[in-house]
Every structure is written in C-alpha cells, then in structure tokens.
Design an enzyme around this catalytic site. Structure first.
Site, PDB file in Angstrom:
ATOM      1  N   ARG A   1       0.790  -1.155  -0.123  1.00 58.66           N
ATOM      2  CA  ARG A   1      -0.165  -0.094   0.021  1.00 58.66           C
ATOM      3  C   ARG A   1       0.785   1.320  -0.072  1.00 58.66           C
ATOM      4  O   ARG A   1       0.623   2.244  -0.805  1.00 58.66           O
ATOM      5  CB  ARG A   1      -1.048   0.025   1.208  1.00 58.66           C
TER       6      ARG A   1
ATOM      7  N   ASP B   1      -6.578  19.484 -14.660  1.00 61.01           N
ATOM      8  CA  ASP B   1      -6.846  18.018 -15.313  1.00 61.01           C
ATOM      9  C   ASP B   1      -6.282  18.006 -16.555  1.00 61.01           C
ATOM     10  O   ASP B   1      -7.041  18.565 -17.717  1.00 61.01           O
ATOM     11  CB  ASP B   1      -8.266  17.813 -14.947  1.00 61.01           C
TER      12      ASP B   1
ATOM     13  N   LYS C   1      -8.167   6.762 -19.385  1.00 63.89           N
ATOM     14  CA  LYS C   1      -8.348   7.309 -20.807  1.00 63.89           C
ATOM     15  C   LYS C   1      -7.362   7.331 -21.659  1.00 63.89           C
ATOM     16  O   LYS C   1      -6.995   5.944 -21.987  1.00 63.89           O
ATOM     17  CB  LYS C   1      -8.999   8.763 -20.718  1.00 63.89           C
TER      18      LYS C   1
HETATM   19  C1  LIG Z   1     -12.769  10.062 -16.574  1.00 67.24           C
HETATM   20  C2  LIG Z   1     -12.458  11.377 -16.073  1.00 67.24           C
HETATM   21  C3  LIG Z   1     -12.149  11.503 -14.807  1.00 67.24           C
HETATM   22  C4  LIG Z   1     -12.530  10.528 -13.673  1.00 67.24           C
HETATM   23  O1  LIG Z   1     -11.689   9.329 -13.998  1.00 67.24           O
HETATM   24  P1  LIG Z   1     -12.025   7.846 -13.454  1.00 67.24           P
HETATM   25  O2  LIG Z   1     -10.726   7.025 -13.689  1.00 67.24           O
HETATM   26  O3  LIG Z   1     -13.054   7.513 -14.189  1.00 67.24           O
HETATM   27  O4  LIG Z   1     -12.379   7.742 -11.960  1.00 67.24           O
HETATM   28  C5  LIG Z   1     -11.719  12.963 -14.294  1.00 67.24           C
HETATM   29  N1  LIG Z   1     -11.364  13.668 -15.228  1.00 67.24           N
HETATM   30  C6  LIG Z   1     -11.533  13.438 -16.450  1.00 67.24           C
HETATM   31  C7  LIG Z   1     -11.317  14.613 -17.499  1.00 67.24           C
HETATM   32  C8  LIG Z   1     -12.048  12.321 -16.903  1.00 67.24           C
HETATM   33  O5  LIG Z   1     -12.333  12.382 -18.500  1.00 67.24           O
END
Ligand SMILES: *Cc1c(COP(=O)(O)O)cnc(C)c1O
Length: 381
Positions: free
Chosen positions: A52, A176, A201
């Site tokens: 962890r 992000d 993604k």
């Molecule tokens: C999908 C996504 C998230 C969240 O990610 P998960 O892996 O689904 O928890 C956060 N920010 C953006 C821009 C995303 O497309």
C-alpha cells in the site's frame, strides 16, 4: 550518446524499466507481493515494506508518469476519481475551490455532494476567462481546479496566466490534463502546481484498466500530505493495473497523435455537413479558443463534439445508428465511442441537449467518416 534530454516518446518506453540482470528479461515483471522481507538487522534497505505504501511495479509506473509530465514525483491512484478526491482532501474545512464550470461531472459531483459535508466550499467559473477567475477569488480560496481542454465543449484555459495570478496570491493550481495528455500539453511547464490524470482514458488507451495519477514539481508544498493520503488512504492501483498502464504508455505518443489527427479530419468534414450545427474541437478554426489552443495544445485532442440541427431526439437518433462507433461513455481507447452527453451528465450540466461527443480511436478515418455519414443521414432528412 550526448546528454541532451530525451524526448517524451523515448521516456515513455524506457523510463522506469530496465533489463533484469538475473534473467535478461526485457519487459518488467509484475510484483504481486504485498509484503517485503526485512533485513536481518530490521532495516528495509531494499526500499519496500508493504505494497500500500510502495510496490516496485507501481514505482516503475510513477517514475515514468513523472518523466512524461516533466515533474519531480508522480503518485498513482486506483482511478482518476481517487486522484481527484485525494487532491481535494489536502484542503481543510472552510477552504474554497474555484473549478472550471464544465469540468468533468464526477469532479463536480465530489465537490457538490461529498465535500460540502466537509465544509469545503466551491464555485464554478469559466476558467477560459482569466479575469472572471480573478474576480471569483474569495478570502478563503485555496485552490484553482482547471480542466483544459474541458469536456465536452473543449474550452482552453490560459494556464500560464492563471498560474501567475494564483502564485501572486498563494493559491494552489491544479490542471486535469486527461484530455490533452502530456503529449500535447505539460501544465507544470506553464507554472501549474499539480497535474491530475484519469489514466483510464488516453494514457491507458485500451478501455481495459482504471487508474489515476497526480504529478507535481519540486516546489509543491503539500507533497507530504498528498503522499500520506495516498498511502494511509490506500486508494492505490493493483500491480497488474500498474503494469498494464506502463505497457500502454510505451505507445502513447503514436496513439494520441493519430487519434488527434483523425479528430481534426472528422471535425473538418462534420463542419461541412448539412445536419451539423456546430463542431467543438480546439484545432477547428471556428472554435472560440482556437488561437489559445494553437499555443497550448498543438494537435488538439482525440475527442470532439458536435451539435446536430435539431433537438435531443435527433441527436439520440444519430447515436442509435452508428455501427463502428460504439455507444458508450469514457474516452481515449483504440476503439471509437459515441455518446449523447447530456444523458449521462444529468441535471446541472451545461452541455447542449443536441450535442454528440465522439472519442476517436485508431480505426481508419475514412471508415469512421462513412459510419458518421450514414448515421447523420437520418438527421438530414
Ligand atoms: C474520466 C475522467 C475523470 C475520472 O476518472 P476515472 O478514472 O473514471 O475515475 C476525471 N477527469 C476527466 C477529465 C475524465 O475524463
């Protein structure tokens, strides 16, 4: 060899990996061990105690992710949402966060539903307008959460301007960078403090793993708090998911450049189509933030959205007719996806009802276009 810095495409393949001296194996193993042997004197000189806290496979991944963003450290999480949650948990009750108004709906959900119970306040702001962000800063504002490009409208924020303004006021900036990926945009180079990714993604790229990451530079003051949240909170990815992601990162550059190039071609063709009202892609000359996008994300992104002439029923009819584009949420995989975005975002979303979002995969672009054309024929009639 000269000591010029290595190109990110090269780092994506080599950083965090080495040939195993014992076996000669070129690909790294998956270290599934949860615990590690103490030395006879009770020390842990080999660096790992319990998975962890740290694990060799995760360490390889984190080293590669840090290099790709030009950061000093990366922390891997079990999902992008866990990464987002962990960054917000660095703040205290009474603090205030400014967030891009069309940020990922899950990020907004955390702020609106989960963190209000902790008295963490937030306001949504159009982060593409630096003056609006400045005007929205309150006495208790501690963090500016930027998503750029945003999703699905692909607004592009001026990261350098926002980080200059935030620094002069002692605020933490977060970007992000899920949509842009470090191939097109490295926020730390523009002065941003923290980069967040949903590695589910484009970084994962094959729709077969969930993951998240936070990367920061040397000066991030809350690095220790964030590490504590990662290891004591425990939202860490499994060694197998770390390994799978590391494997995917090797091809990141070629994948996302090809996906973005197809997205540009499809935006041009969609913009000419009589059933299409408006196209949203940062590299499309008609996009509101196109000039800024040319500076921040040459290439753009493999995601594009468009509105159809008509209402939500028309958009849903188009979505129901594609054969190659699979109906589904998420983005960044090798297979193209199509989605009526307002249906998944629910109330509070600013997404137009007639908007369709496409995640462009690696299929041949003319095959994708033919599929869109036949699906759109229902909207032209
Ligand atoms: C999908 C996504 C998230 C969240 O990610 P998960 O892996 O689904 O928890 C956060 N920010 C953006 C821009 C995303 O497309």
């Amino acid at each position: 060899m000269s000591h010029a810095p290595l190109h990110p495409d090269t780092l994506a393949i080599h950083q965090g990996r080495s040939v195993d001296p014992a076996t000669g194996a070129i690909t790294p193993p998956i270290h599934t061990s949860t615990t590690f042997q103490r030395d006879a004197d009770g020390e842990y000189r080999r660096g790992h105690v319990y998975s962890r806290q740290s694990n060799p496979t995760r360490q390889s991944l984190e080293s590669c992710l840090a290099a790709l963003e030009g950061g000093s450290e990366a922390l891997a999480f079990a999902s992008g949402s866990a990464a987002t949650m962990s960054v917000l948990q660095c703040l205290k009750p009474g603090d205030h966060v400014l967030v891009t108004d069309d940020a990922y709906h899950g990020t907004r959900h955390q702020l609106e539903q989960l963190f209000t119970r902790w008295q963490l306040n937030h306001s949504r702001v159009n982060s593409c307008d630096a003056a609006a962000v400045e005007a929205a800063i309150q006495d208790n504002t501690r963090m500016i959460w930027i998503e750029s490009p945003s999703n699905p409208l692909q607004g592009v924020s001026d990261l350098a301007e926002l980080s200059r303004m935030a620094k002069s006021r002692g605020l933490i900036t977060v970007c992000d960078n899920t949509l842009a990926t470090p191939v097109f945009q490295q926020p730390l180079k523009h002065g941003i403090d923290l980069v967040v990714h949903s590695t589910t993604k484009f970084l994962g790229g094959h729709s077969d793993l969930l993951g998240g990451a936070v990367i920061h530079g040397r000066d991030f003051s809350l690095a220790e708090v964030l590490r504590d949240i990662q290891t004591a909170g425990g939202a860490v990815p499994s060694p197998f998911d770390c390994w799978l992601l590391l494997r995917s990162l090797s091809s990141l550059g070629v994948r996302v450049r090809a996906q973005a190039a197809s997205a540009v071609t499809l935006s041009e063709r969609l913009a000419e189509h009589p059933a299409v009202e408006q196209v949203f892609h940062p590299m499309h000359p008609g996009h509101r933030d196109h000039e800024r996008a040319k500076h921040y994300l040459p290439g753009g992104s493999g995601l594009l959205s468009f509105t159809v002439n008509g209402d939500s029923d028309k958009a849903l009819a188009v979505v129901s007719r594609t054969e190659l584009f699979t109906r589904g949420t998420s983005l960044g995989g090798v297979e193209s996806l199509i989605e009526h975005r307002a249906s998944i975002e629910g109330p509070g979303s600013h997404t137009p009802d007639n908007l369709i979002r496409l995640s462009i995969g690696l299929e041949q672009v003319n095959d994708l276009w033919r599929d869109l054309e036949q699906a759109l024929s229902i909207a032209s009639s």
